[in-house]
Design a protein around this motif. Structure first.
Motif, PDB file in Angstrom:
ATOM      1  N   GLU A  94       0.827  -1.206   0.000  1.00 47.79           N
ATOM      2  CA  GLU A  94       0.000   0.000   0.000  1.00 47.79           C
ATOM      3  C   GLU A  94       0.868   1.265   0.000  1.00 47.79           C
ATOM      4  O   GLU A  94       0.544   2.261  -0.668  1.00 47.79           O
ATOM      5  N   VAL A  95       1.967   1.226   0.750  1.00 51.17           N
ATOM      6  CA  VAL A  95       2.888   2.365   0.754  1.00 51.17           C
ATOM      7  C   VAL A  95       3.519   2.537  -0.620  1.00 51.17           C
ATOM      8  O   VAL A  95       3.668   3.658  -1.125  1.00 51.17           O
ATOM      9  N   ASP A  97       2.189   1.763  -3.451  1.00 49.76           N
ATOM     10  CA  ASP A  97       1.164   2.355  -4.318  1.00 49.76           C
ATOM     11  C   ASP A  97       1.090   3.868  -4.115  1.00 49.76           C
ATOM     12  O   ASP A  97       0.963   4.634  -5.083  1.00 49.76           O
ATOM     13  N   GLN A  98       1.176   4.330  -2.841  1.00 48.94           N
ATOM     14  CA  GLN A  98       1.166   5.766  -2.567  1.00 48.94           C
ATOM     15  C   GLN A  98       2.348   6.462  -3.216  1.00 48.94           C
ATOM     16  O   GLN A  98       2.205   7.538  -3.812  1.00 48.94           O
ATOM     17  N   MET A  99       3.523   5.849  -3.096  1.00 45.62           N
ATOM     18  CA  MET A  99       4.726   6.448  -3.671  1.00 45.62           C
ATOM     19  C   MET A  99       4.610   6.539  -5.189  1.00 45.62           C
ATOM     20  O   MET A  99       4.912   7.583  -5.789  1.00 45.62           O
ATOM     21  N   SER A 101       1.877   6.470  -7.046  1.00 45.77           N
ATOM     22  CA  SER A 101       0.810   7.395  -7.434  1.00 45.77           C
ATOM     23  C   SER A 101       1.270   8.843  -7.357  1.00 45.77           C
ATOM     24  O   SER A 101       0.936   9.668  -8.221  1.00 45.77           O
ATOM     25  N   GLY A 102       2.058   9.144  -6.324  1.00 48.30           N
ATOM     26  CA  GLY A 102       2.583  10.497  -6.195  1.00 48.30           C
ATOM     27  C   GLY A 102       3.495  10.868  -7.339  1.00 48.30           C
ATOM     28  O   GLY A 102       3.455  12.002  -7.849  1.00 48.30           O
ATOM     29  N   SER A 105       1.469  11.415 -10.652  1.00 50.98           N
ATOM     30  CA  SER A 105       0.706  12.669 -10.746  1.00 50.98           C
ATOM     31  C   SER A 105       1.592  13.907 -10.630  1.00 50.98           C
ATOM     32  O   SER A 105       1.092  15.030 -10.723  1.00 50.98           O
ATOM     33  N   GLU A 182       8.240   6.494   5.600  1.00 53.32           N
ATOM     34  CA  GLU A 182       7.813   5.826   4.376  1.00 53.32           C
ATOM     35  C   GLU A 182       7.344   6.869   3.348  1.00 53.32           C
ATOM     36  O   GLU A 182       7.927   6.997   2.277  1.00 53.32           O
ATOM     37  N   VAL A 183       6.314   7.631   3.681  1.00 51.68           N
ATOM     38  CA  VAL A 183       5.854   8.695   2.783  1.00 51.68           C
ATOM     39  C   VAL A 183       5.663  10.009   3.533  1.00 51.68           C
ATOM     40  O   VAL A 183       5.348  11.020   2.919  1.00 51.68           O
ATOM     41  N   GLU A 200      -4.217  12.237  12.234  1.00 49.06           N
ATOM     42  CA  GLU A 200      -3.919  12.086  10.816  1.00 49.06           C
ATOM     43  C   GLU A 200      -3.935  13.417  10.064  1.00 49.06           C
ATOM     44  O   GLU A 200      -3.140  13.627   9.139  1.00 49.06           O
ATOM     45  N   GLY A 205       3.553  15.297   4.448  1.00 49.65           N
ATOM     46  CA  GLY A 205       4.246  14.419   3.522  1.00 49.65           C
ATOM     47  C   GLY A 205       5.708  14.769   3.354  1.00 49.65           C
ATOM     48  O   GLY A 205       6.159  15.871   3.713  1.00 49.65           O
TER      49      GLY A 205
END
Length: 598
Positions: A94-95, A97-99, A101-102, A105, A182-183, A200, A205
């Motif tokens: 999941e991390v 995927d975040q990296m 995706s960033g 974009s 991580e992010v 949260e 970031g």
């Protein structure tokens, strides 16, 4: 329950060099620096050591094979006895995927975007994924861990738990800030009854990392990022920040809820990207004290403004009265004092393991407290000490002395009072003494077991140590050690009554500035270390005797190493450093050592 925490990756430095150009001065601009291991047994921290102290590579990123082996040997256990292995990073799918995706974009040229996607993919596959870490562990140790017994702890939660354990497992609010995890780069929240709650909406970031921004400024000033930020802190005392401060006027933007952003997001794969902007703000770089100190003062003011903004929001979210500040940014002791003094918190703690040296401890604590067996179980108040590393007895010391016979001579002093008397008498003069005893301290600061000591009553003693011993920049200050009971008489400590880990800075009272000029910075402050008889009985006795002989109530204390090398660990390390510098005398356990002529 036995929990092993470990941090470090065999391939990370190679991947960062090959994929991101992070080598040479930028080699610490990566994950896994401050590799090491820690061992927690039924909630008690029994051993912890940084890999650099054993492999002698400062801020090493390598897998901590030596640290793990020493921790297990010290505790008399084997791999099969370990219940959990805790890793202070959690690069889950999941991390990733975040990296990705960033990156996808991000406003980047397609070719650069494809290159970065590939680089991040290689880092994940080869180094930081769960599978890569498990394979690395098995290859380097010869032990294949059960994946069900390996706990991957988010990096910032490991930082929080380091502070929580060092604070005696007391309910606390926390602010964590470093380069990047991580992010993310910073979070706030609470720990109640061992359970973490992250606020949260306050998370920042990595693209707006205060730690990475400060590191970029460190690099811009000609220093090593993620290593030399304390030099920038020291330089800031030589100038006032420009008014208006361009970093606060044009670059950092504060938002509601304690968040902030930058006018230009950081490209975390490019440590050089902001250099043109810094020159726009401060003029073309000049390698002189005036320019560097002006930039450093601007950076320091910016850091204080941002962390104070975060803390105001945290104060509004929690009713807890204790604050834990952890992460590499928390080592900026010049920031910590005004941060606490302007807060409503009754206490603020920064642990000896606030930087990544301590995340092995926090990961192990998190794994222990999160395990089902810990639920409802009584938790004894932990014994808090930084003296967690190897110790070497008389036999090892005498063997080391024999190796250097002909270059050193020594006298064994078994009477404690005589030992203290002899060293105190030496320190009445303008001499430099290496001080080596007991278990190795944990973390980046000299805490009295591997120290270089001198008399702060001499105005030029700082220059003597910087040039003749440490081989480092002349603007660098040194810290005083003082008995905790005497500290308020000498320093304006405000609401603090102790500072055992050099994590707070205090003004020297005017009547003492001429008494301890060697430990008073150009701005009239000192980064104070307080000590007690319980913490370090021999050093406390030395300080009392030295004060009785001189009426100087402090000793100057710095780490037992030279620039670019780790703090000494073994007696051989101490002797090599002693002989390679102009340290005058060495107290090595119970042995007073001097150099032979010629």
């Amino acid at each position: 329950m036995i929990v092993l925490g470990c941090n470090g990756f065999t391939r990370v430095s190679d991947v960062f060099a090959e994929r991101f150009g992070a080598s040479g001065r930028d080699k610490h601009y990566l994950l896994g620096h401050d590799a090491g291991a820690a061992l927690l047994v039924d909630g008690e921290l029994v051993a912890a050591v940084e890999e650099e102290r054993l492999n002698r590579e400062k801020k090493t990123t390598d897998f901590p094979v030596r640290s793990i082996a020493w921790c297990l040997e010290h505790a008399g256990i084997e791999f099969s006895d370990i219940d959990l292995i805790a890793i202070p990073f959690d690069f889950s799918p999941e991390v990733l995927d975040q990296m990705l995706s960033g990156i996808a974009s991000a406003p980047m040229p397609p070719a650069a975007k494809l290159q970065l996607l590939g680089d991040i993919g290689a880092l994940y596959t080869d180094v930081v994924s769960h599978e890569a870490i498990l394979a690395d562990f098995a290859e380097r140790t010869g032990f294949t861990p059960d994946p069900d017994k390996v706990v991957f702890v988010p990096h910032h939660l490991a930082h929080a738990m380091t502070g929580y354990h060092a604070a005696g497992l007391q309910d606390s609010a926390f602010l964590i800030s470093d380069g990047r995890a991580e992010v993310l780069s910073t979070i706030t929240g609470e720990i109640r009854d061992g359970r973490i709650r992250v606020f949260e909406e306050s998370a920042i970031g990595a693209e707006y990392s205060m730690g990475l921004l400060f590191s970029a400024l460190t690099r811009f000033l000609g220093f090593v990022p993620n290593n030399d930020e304390y030099k920038v802190m020291g330089l800031s005392g030589y100038a006032d920040p420009p008014s208006p401060n361009p970093l606060l006027e044009h670059f950092v933007q504060l938002h509601d809820g304690g968040t902030y952003s930058f006018a230009r997001p950081l490209a975390t794969d490019d440590p050089w990207g902001l250099d043109p902007l810094f020159e726009e703000y401060f003029g073309p770089f000049r390698d002189d004290l005036a320019y560097r100190s002006r930039v450093a003062a601007a950076a320091q003011e910016m850091l204080t403004a941002v962390t104070r903004h975060q803390l105001r929001a945290l104060e509004a979210r929690t009713d807890l009265d204790r604050l834990l500040f952890e992460g590499g940014v928390a080592l900026n002791c010049l920031n910590n004092t005004p941060l606490f003094e302007s807060s409503r918190f009754d206490s603020m703690e920064v642990s000896f393991g606030a930087s990544d040296t301590g995340v092995t401890i926090g990961a192990a604590v998190h794994a222990w407290l999160s395990h089902p067996s810990a639920s409802g179980a009584p938790r004894p108040t932990p014994r808090v000490t930084p003296y967690l590393g190897p110790e070497y007895g008389d036999a090892a010391i005498e063997q080391a002395l024999a190796e250097f016979a002909g270059r050193v001579r020594w006298t064994r002093l078994d009477d404690e009072e005589e030992l203290v008397e002899r060293v105190a008498e030496l320190l009445t003069g303008k001499v430099v003494v290496g001080w080596y005893e007991g278990r190795l301290e944990h973390g980046p600061r000299a805490l009295g077991h591997r120290s270089i000591l001198a008399n702060p009553g001499f105005p030029d003693i700082k220059d003597v140590i910087n040039t003749r011993v440490k081989h480092r920049e002349p603007f660098r200050p040194f810290a005083p050690i003082v008995l905790e009971s005497d500290a308020p008489k000498i320093f304006e400590m405000g609401r603090k009554d102790r500072s055992p880990y050099m994590t707070f800075v205090f003004p020297v009272r005017p009547e003492f500035q001429d008494v301890i000029p060697g430990a008073t910075h150009v701005d009239g402050t000192s980064r104070v270390q307080t000590l007690t008889e319980e913490d370090t009985p021999r050093l406390a006795a030395l300080l009392r005797r030295f004060t009785a002989l001189t009426d100087v109530p402090c000793l100057l204390n710095t780490s037992f190493n030279v620039a670019g090398e780790p703090i000494v660990c073994t007696p051989v390390d101490a002797l090599r450093c002693f002989l390679g510098t102009e340290i005058d005398h060495l107290m090595l356990g119970n042995h007073l050592v001097s150099k032979t002529s010629g």
